[in-house]
Scaffold this motif. Structure first.
Motif, PDB file in Angstrom:
ATOM      1  N   VAL A 114      47.496  16.118  32.329  1.00 10.82           N
ATOM      2  CA  VAL A 114      46.105  15.783  32.017  1.00 10.82           C
ATOM      3  C   VAL A 114      45.690  16.477  30.720  1.00 10.82           C
ATOM      4  N   GLU A 115      46.060  17.742  30.592  1.00 13.06           N
ATOM      5  CA  GLU A 115      45.732  18.496  29.375  1.00 13.06           C
ATOM      6  C   GLU A 115      46.377  17.860  28.145  1.00 13.06           C
ATOM      7  N   ASP A 116      47.642  17.464  28.261  1.00 11.95           N
ATOM      8  CA  ASP A 116      48.336  16.865  27.121  1.00 11.95           C
ATOM      9  C   ASP A 116      47.706  15.536  26.734  1.00 11.95           C
TER      10      ASP A 116
ATOM     11  N   VAL B 121      64.205  20.799  30.890  1.00  4.29           N
ATOM     12  CA  VAL B 121      63.626  20.060  29.765  1.00  4.29           C
ATOM     13  C   VAL B 121      63.617  18.559  30.059  1.00  4.29           C
ATOM     14  N   VAL B 122      64.717  18.053  30.626  1.00  4.25           N
ATOM     15  CA  VAL B 122      64.776  16.634  30.990  1.00  4.25           C
ATOM     16  C   VAL B 122      63.645  16.292  31.962  1.00  4.25           C
ATOM     17  N   GLY B 123      63.443  17.149  32.960  1.00  5.86           N
ATOM     18  CA  GLY B 123      62.339  16.917  33.894  1.00  5.86           C
ATOM     19  C   GLY B 123      60.986  17.014  33.229  1.00  5.86           C
ATOM     20  N   PHE B 124      60.838  17.975  32.304  1.00  5.83           N
ATOM     21  CA  PHE B 124      59.583  18.150  31.569  1.00  5.83           C
ATOM     22  C   PHE B 124      59.264  16.907  30.742  1.00  5.83           C
ATOM     23  N   ILE B 125      60.280  16.365  30.068  1.00  3.31           N
ATOM     24  CA  ILE B 125      60.081  15.158  29.263  1.00  3.31           C
ATOM     25  C   ILE B 125      59.697  13.978  30.150  1.00  3.31           C
TER      26      ILE B 125
ATOM     27  N   TRP C 279      54.450  14.853  20.629  1.00  9.37           N
ATOM     28  CA  TRP C 279      54.316  15.586  21.889  1.00  9.37           C
ATOM     29  C   TRP C 279      55.063  16.915  21.824  1.00  9.37           C
ATOM     30  N   LEU C 280      56.237  16.940  21.200  1.00 12.01           N
ATOM     31  CA  LEU C 280      56.976  18.188  21.051  1.00 12.01           C
ATOM     32  C   LEU C 280      56.157  19.215  20.262  1.00 12.01           C
TER      33      LEU C 280
END
Length: 523
Positions: free
Chosen positions: A81-83, A248-252, A275-276
């Protein structure tokens, strides 16, 4: 518990003789919260509770938008939500805790339960700066603007010490050439090369472990030698050895890609890199409690410089293979692509590569010889066919014309007549010839010759016109060109009949005659 309930619990426990530290421990709150509540009188507490219920909050202007996100995607995290808010409103300044508490309150007030699917990871000690980068692949399924679904593939890189990340996406399967190009792009992104690269056992990179002696694909082996890379491949069923990139894969997947609408691959990659910079590498890491971008400014100094730019030329190694079907086609991205006739008998499989300009190159896995090149279209379920891959029907038509022309006395004239029909009806030449051939087999050469001359004379270049002329001629004289009178055969020259028949004109009346008929005065 609510504010009033907590206030009463604190005062009751203090009256029972509990210390402030024990009260905080028992209620699961901080000691500063205990001190604040003890300083407030009941009237002060009532006034404060009323104020927080009526005062506006920083995210109230975006309440309906956030609610719509949570209702549509109940599994959405406060971090996502923040992003999304920062992506939509670049000037918005808000803390993570503010967003978390606001989202939590909205879930409670509107009873939106969060869907979760936790995953367990094992802690791995950090590598020294510049020592290691971990690489892994992932894929997602995204909704498109027209509400269809598309599968996207990505490769992710993360420096083990700083947690500085890089990602690159494709809307088709990766080839070894794509993996190599992604490595070059990642090294440019990082501004250097680490001492070690850690991979999973992916078939685009590794053929076999061979007891620890890695056997790489031919393309990647050449690339490894060119860049002097040191590689390490994880054991099977051992994701913890590259747990950082697994995270990282899960984060993406769950922060960047989840619920995002796909337009095209170029804009998708641009959004990913933004986004990065905005979140993936800027947000404080939960484990290190530092921003990856800040730590990376130090780790970059420990990377080996990229001393030369590699010219990665297009070569034809086995990256993706496809079965050749009996109709001499292969399937790629849900469409069919034609191959030259006879490929099915020569090759069971072929290799394919897609270039940057959306061309699909199909080549032999044994010799590397290019078999076909097609343009990759948009859409699915299509048949992309090169006209050269059809049967060469031109030779068949030439032979057909020669065959039909042999039925006529004037072969040259017949040949010219049929060639004109071919030019006039290129798509229906065979049908036209079949009609004329049928007439040629059913009639003698005199009738055919007369019909041919009349058609040429009157510019009637059509099989149906030719057939009509033949029928017309046959109605006015017998097929064998003879008339039997008193048991005597009299042969009538065909030319006279043709001339008499074809030159016959209908009777013409004056206009006054028709006027008289309409008026009823005609006799």
């Amino acid at each position: 518990m609510d504010k009033w309930e907590m206030y009463m619990e604190i005062h009751q426990l203090i009256k029972k003789g509990f210390s402030k530290a024990k009260v905080a421990e028992k209620l699961g709150i901080s000691r500063s919260t205990v001190y604040r509540n003890l300083r407030r009188s009941p009237s002060d507490m009532a006034e404060w509770v009323e104020s927080i219920q009526t005062r506006s909050k920083k995210l109230d202007p975006h309440k309906e938008l956030i609610l719509s996100w949570l209702r549509e995607h109940p599994d959405m995290s406060a971090a996502q939500v923040e992003d999304w808010l920062k992506e939509k409103y670049e000037d918005l300044k808000v803390g993570e805790s503010t967003v978390r508490s606001y989202v939590r309150e909205l879930r409670e007030d509107y009873r939106i339960e969060k869907e979760t699917s936790p995953r367990i990871y094992e802690a791995i000690p950090d590598s020294p700066m510049g020592e290691q980068i971990q690489v892994d692949f992932g894929h997602t399924k995204q909704k498109t603007v027209d509400n269809n679904e598309v599968k996207l593939n990505f490769i992710a890189f993360v420096l083990s010490n700083s947690r500085y990340k890089y990602q690159e996406w494709l809307d088709r399967p990766f080839t070894t050439q794509d993996v190599i190009q992604a490595h070059e792009n990642a090294f440019r992104w990082y501004g250097g090369i680490p001492n070690e690269l850690v991979y999973d056992q992916d078939s685009l990179i590794v053929v076999s472990e061979n007891g620890g002696d890695l056997i790489l694909t031919r393309e990647f082996q050449q690339y490894k030698e060119s860049r002097d890379l040191s590689l390490r491949v994880c054991r099977k069923v051992d994701p913890e050895s590259k747990g950082k990139v697994e995270n990282v894969v899960g984060f993406i997947k769950h922060n960047f890609a989840k619920h995002r609408v796909f337009h095209n691959i170029d804009s998708w990659n641009e959004q990913g890199w933004e986004w990065l910079n905005r979140t993936g590498n800027y947000k404080v890491h939960n484990t290190t409690k530092k921003r990856p971008v800040e730590v990376f400014s130090l780790e970059r100094q420990h990377l080996r410089p990229v001393t030369k730019n590699l010219d990665i030329k297009y070569n034809y190694e086995n990256s993706i293979s496809r079965c050749v079907h009996k109709d001499n086609t292969i399937r790629y991205l849900s469409s069919r692509y034609s191959l030259p006739l006879g490929t099915f008998g020569k090759h069971e499989t072929v290799c394919i590569k897609e270039t940057e300009d959306k061309q699909l190159i199909i080549y032999s896995s044994e010799t590397g010889e290019i078999i076909a090149i097609h343009k990759v279209p948009d859409g699915k379920g299509l048949l992309i066919k090169d006209r050269k891959h059809s049967r060469d029907r031109s030779k068949g038509i030439d032979a057909f014309i020669d065959t039909v022309a042999q039925y006529f006395k004037e072969n040259e004239l017949a040949y010219e007549f049929l060639q004109t029909i071919r030019e006039k009806y290129p798509r229906y030449t065979r049908d036209q010839l079949q009609i004329i051939l049928k007439e040629a087999k059913a009639n003698n050469k005199e009738i055919l010759s007369a019909a041919l001359n009349e058609c040429v004379k009157r510019n009637l270049y059509s099989a149906t016109d030719f057939s009509d002329v033949v029928s017309y001629l046959k109605r006015y004289r017998p097929t064998d060109d003879t008339v039997i009178t008193n048991n005597t055969e009299i042969v009538t020259p065909l030319g006279h009949v043709s001339e008499w028949v074809m030159e016959t004109e209908t009777q013409k009346r004056e206009v006054d005659a028709y006027t008289a008929i309409l008026e009823g005065d005609y006799k």
